[in-house]
Design a protein around this motif. Structure first.
Motif, mmCIF file in Angstrom:
data_model
loop_
_atom_site.group_PDB
_atom_site.id
_atom_site.type_symbol
_atom_site.label_atom_id
_atom_site.label_comp_id
_atom_site.label_asym_id
_atom_site.label_seq_id
_atom_site.Cartn_x
_atom_site.Cartn_y
_atom_site.Cartn_z
ATOM 1 N N SER A 23 7.258 -10.679 55.151
ATOM 2 C CA SER A 23 7.747 -10.522 56.514
ATOM 3 C C SER A 23 9.117 -11.131 56.670
ATOM 4 O O SER A 23 9.485 -12.086 56.013
ATOM 5 C CB SER A 23 6.771 -11.185 57.490
ATOM 6 O OG SER A 23 6.712 -12.574 57.238
ATOM 7 N N SER A 24 9.868 -10.566 57.588
ATOM 8 C CA SER A 24 11.178 -11.093 57.942
ATOM 9 C C SER A 24 11.373 -10.951 59.427
ATOM 10 O O SER A 24 10.776 -10.083 60.051
ATOM 11 C CB SER A 24 12.264 -10.343 57.183
ATOM 12 O OG SER A 24 12.249 -8.983 57.530
ATOM 13 N N SER A 25 12.189 -11.721 60.015
ATOM 14 C CA SER A 25 12.366 -11.737 61.462
ATOM 15 C C SER A 25 13.461 -10.768 61.874
ATOM 16 O O SER A 25 14.602 -10.895 61.424
ATOM 17 C CB SER A 25 12.699 -13.160 61.924
ATOM 18 O OG SER A 25 12.917 -13.184 63.302
ATOM 19 N N ASP A 26 13.094 -9.801 62.704
ATOM 20 C CA ASP A 26 14.071 -8.857 63.253
ATOM 21 C C ASP A 26 14.526 -9.255 64.638
ATOM 22 O O ASP A 26 15.399 -8.619 65.213
ATOM 23 C CB ASP A 26 13.472 -7.438 63.300
ATOM 24 C CG ASP A 26 13.251 -6.903 61.900
ATOM 25 O OD1 ASP A 26 13.866 -7.437 60.957
ATOM 26 O OD2 ASP A 26 12.439 -5.969 61.755
ATOM 27 N N SER A 27 13.888 -10.226 65.217
ATOM 28 C CA SER A 27 14.209 -10.633 66.577
ATOM 29 C C SER A 27 14.047 -12.124 66.687
ATOM 30 O O SER A 27 13.263 -12.741 65.975
ATOM 31 C CB SER A 27 13.287 -9.910 67.576
ATOM 32 O OG SER A 27 13.488 -10.434 68.867
ATOM 33 N N ALA A 28 14.758 -12.702 67.613
ATOM 34 C CA ALA A 28 14.654 -14.150 67.835
ATOM 35 C C ALA A 28 13.346 -14.510 68.496
ATOM 36 O O ALA A 28 12.907 -15.662 68.404
ATOM 37 C CB ALA A 28 15.836 -14.629 68.683
ATOM 38 N N ASP A 29 12.693 -13.576 69.165
ATOM 39 C CA ASP A 29 11.480 -13.866 69.918
ATOM 40 C C ASP A 29 10.211 -13.512 69.153
ATOM 41 O O ASP A 29 9.169 -14.105 69.376
ATOM 42 C CB ASP A 29 11.497 -13.105 71.255
ATOM 43 C CG ASP A 29 12.640 -13.576 72.139
ATOM 44 O OD1 ASP A 29 13.033 -14.753 72.006
ATOM 45 O OD2 ASP A 29 13.125 -12.763 72.940
ATOM 46 N N TYR A 30 10.235 -12.513 68.307
ATOM 47 C CA TYR A 30 9.037 -12.104 67.590
ATOM 48 C C TYR A 30 9.416 -11.517 66.240
ATOM 49 O O TYR A 30 10.573 -11.143 66.002
ATOM 50 C CB TYR A 30 8.235 -11.079 68.392
ATOM 51 C CG TYR A 30 8.976 -9.782 68.636
ATOM 52 C CD1 TYR A 30 8.866 -8.722 67.751
ATOM 53 C CD2 TYR A 30 9.779 -9.616 69.762
ATOM 54 C CE1 TYR A 30 9.540 -7.532 67.961
ATOM 55 C CE2 TYR A 30 10.455 -8.432 69.984
ATOM 56 C CZ TYR A 30 10.335 -7.402 69.083
ATOM 57 O OH TYR A 30 11.007 -6.235 69.291
ATOM 58 N N ASN A 31 8.406 -11.429 65.363
ATOM 59 C CA ASN A 31 8.601 -10.892 64.013
ATOM 60 C C ASN A 31 8.096 -9.457 64.007
ATOM 61 O O ASN A 31 6.897 -9.208 63.967
ATOM 62 C CB ASN A 31 7.823 -11.745 63.007
ATOM 63 C CG ASN A 31 8.144 -11.386 61.575
ATOM 64 O OD1 ASN A 31 8.418 -10.236 61.262
ATOM 65 N ND2 ASN A 31 8.086 -12.372 60.695
ATOM 66 N N LYS A 32 9.010 -8.520 64.019
ATOM 67 C CA LYS A 32 8.629 -7.104 64.118
ATOM 68 C C LYS A 32 7.809 -6.672 62.909
ATOM 69 O O LYS A 32 6.779 -6.000 63.048
ATOM 70 C CB LYS A 32 9.886 -6.250 64.243
ATOM 71 C CG LYS A 32 9.569 -4.751 64.254
ATOM 72 C CD LYS A 32 10.836 -3.913 64.298
ATOM 73 C CE LYS A 32 10.491 -2.429 64.197
ATOM 74 N NZ LYS A 32 11.707 -1.577 64.201
ATOM 75 N N GLU A 33 8.257 -7.049 61.697
ATOM 76 C CA GLU A 33 7.547 -6.602 60.500
ATOM 77 C C GLU A 33 6.130 -7.150 60.464
ATOM 78 O O GLU A 33 5.192 -6.455 60.042
ATOM 79 C CB GLU A 33 8.314 -7.029 59.247
ATOM 80 C CG GLU A 33 9.548 -6.209 58.988
ATOM 81 C CD GLU A 33 10.070 -6.428 57.576
ATOM 82 O OE1 GLU A 33 9.287 -6.868 56.709
ATOM 83 O OE2 GLU A 33 11.248 -6.150 57.348
ATOM 84 N N LEU A 34 5.940 -8.375 60.931
ATOM 85 C CA LEU A 34 4.592 -8.954 60.963
ATOM 86 C C LEU A 34 3.689 -8.183 61.920
ATOM 87 O O LEU A 34 2.531 -7.893 61.598
ATOM 88 C CB LEU A 34 4.655 -10.428 61.368
ATOM 89 C CG LEU A 34 3.309 -11.142 61.459
ATOM 90 C CD1 LEU A 34 2.598 -11.122 60.104
ATOM 91 C CD2 LEU A 34 3.490 -12.568 61.958
ATOM 92 N N LEU A 35 4.223 -7.797 63.087
ATOM 93 C CA LEU A 35 3.432 -7.025 64.051
ATOM 94 C C LEU A 35 3.071 -5.660 63.476
ATOM 95 O O LEU A 35 1.938 -5.185 63.633
ATOM 96 C CB LEU A 35 4.209 -6.861 65.365
ATOM 97 C CG LEU A 35 4.589 -8.143 66.115
ATOM 98 C CD1 LEU A 35 5.250 -7.787 67.443
ATOM 99 C CD2 LEU A 35 3.376 -9.024 66.343
ATOM 100 N N VAL A 36 4.029 -5.014 62.804
ATOM 101 C CA VAL A 36 3.767 -3.706 62.204
ATOM 102 C C VAL A 36 2.704 -3.813 61.126
ATOM 103 O O VAL A 36 1.804 -2.973 61.017
ATOM 104 C CB VAL A 36 5.070 -3.105 61.643
ATOM 105 C CG1 VAL A 36 4.773 -1.861 60.817
ATOM 106 C CG2 VAL A 36 6.037 -2.768 62.762
#
Length: 262
Positions: A23-36
């Protein structure tokens, strides 16, 4: 049964272990790849679970299910997981067995993060949506079936016919009820006429009885005729050789023609 649950938990743990490593962070508020990856893992496990496995999860207590989800790496509440199972089953029932889905697109709002993707099922395509909170907690899953324009028009036509048919049926029923009011009025009118006729007949019978009573007046009423009494008294006195002072005539009775002297 415990082996099945343990196996499923192990699969989920493995899925999230891999997701955590890549996983990597695409946003300062949440981790998009983790959610996907969480959404993909949930779809993968739902598509492999049998009805018996799903019922087993639904029969578990909230505490047991929360512990299982925690061990699996899912950040979600037990009741939300059960609701997602029902939503998955509804989508399969309407669209057929799940086949695959395209890449997720992220839609953000003030309170939630939505992952939306086109999914292919055996019978028809659908749009699947996962909802997460800002804290990356999975809240819900939906599968909205996609219908062709012909199917939509067919449903619209059926709904229109059903609605109009219901309206006409209600109107016919109301008209029938209103028509009964006239019958009720006529029935009351017939009763009133019958009562009036009975009263008139009773009055006519009473008048007839009075007339017959007047015609058949008793002979005792003749005692009121003073002249007749005087004549009869004089005749009796003459035949007896006495005066009218020696007797008193109290009544006079009419002699009937068919009577005979004894």
């Amino acid at each position: 049964m415990k082996k099945k649950i343990s196996l499923l938990a192990a699969i989920l743990v493995l899925a999230f272990s891999l997701a955590g490593c890549s996983s990597s962070s695409d946003s300062a508020d949440y981790n998009k790849e983790l959610l996907v990856q969480q959404a993909d893992a949930m779809i993968s496990n739902f598509s492999q679970m049998s009805e018996e496995d799903m019922e087993t999860f639904k029969d578990m207590s909230d505490l047991q299910l929360n512990l299982t989800l925690m061990q699996s790496g899912f950040k979600m509440e037990a009741d939300n997981f059960v609701t997602m199972i029902d939503a998955w089953n509804s989508g399969v029932e309407e669209c057929g067995a799940y086949v695959s889905h395209e890449d997720f697109e992220v839609e953000e709002s003030a309170k939630s993060i939505m992952l939306v993707a086109e999914a292919k099922y055996e019978d028809r395509n659908a749009e699947i949506t996962f909802e997460f909170t800002k804290d990356e907690e999975m809240k819900s899953f939906t599968a909205a079936a996609k219908y062709s324009m012909g199917e939509i028009m067919k449903k619209a036509g059926l709904n229109t016919l059903l609605g109009m048919g219901t309206v006409f049926a209600v109107l016919i029923f109301i008209s029938f009820i209103i028509s009964l009011f006239g019958l009720i009025g006529k029935n009351e009118e017939r009763k009133a006429k019958a009562l009036k006729a009975a009263e008139e007949a009773a009055e006519a019978e009473a008048n007839k009885a009075e007339t017959m009573a007047a015609e058949e007046m008793p002979a005792d009423d003749l005692t009121d005729d003073l002249e007749l009494v005087a004549v009869i008294s004089a005749a009796i006195a003459a035949s007896e050789g006495t005066s009218t002072d020696g007797f008193v005539v109290r009544s006079i009775k009419k002699r009937r023609k068919n009577s005979q002297w004894k």
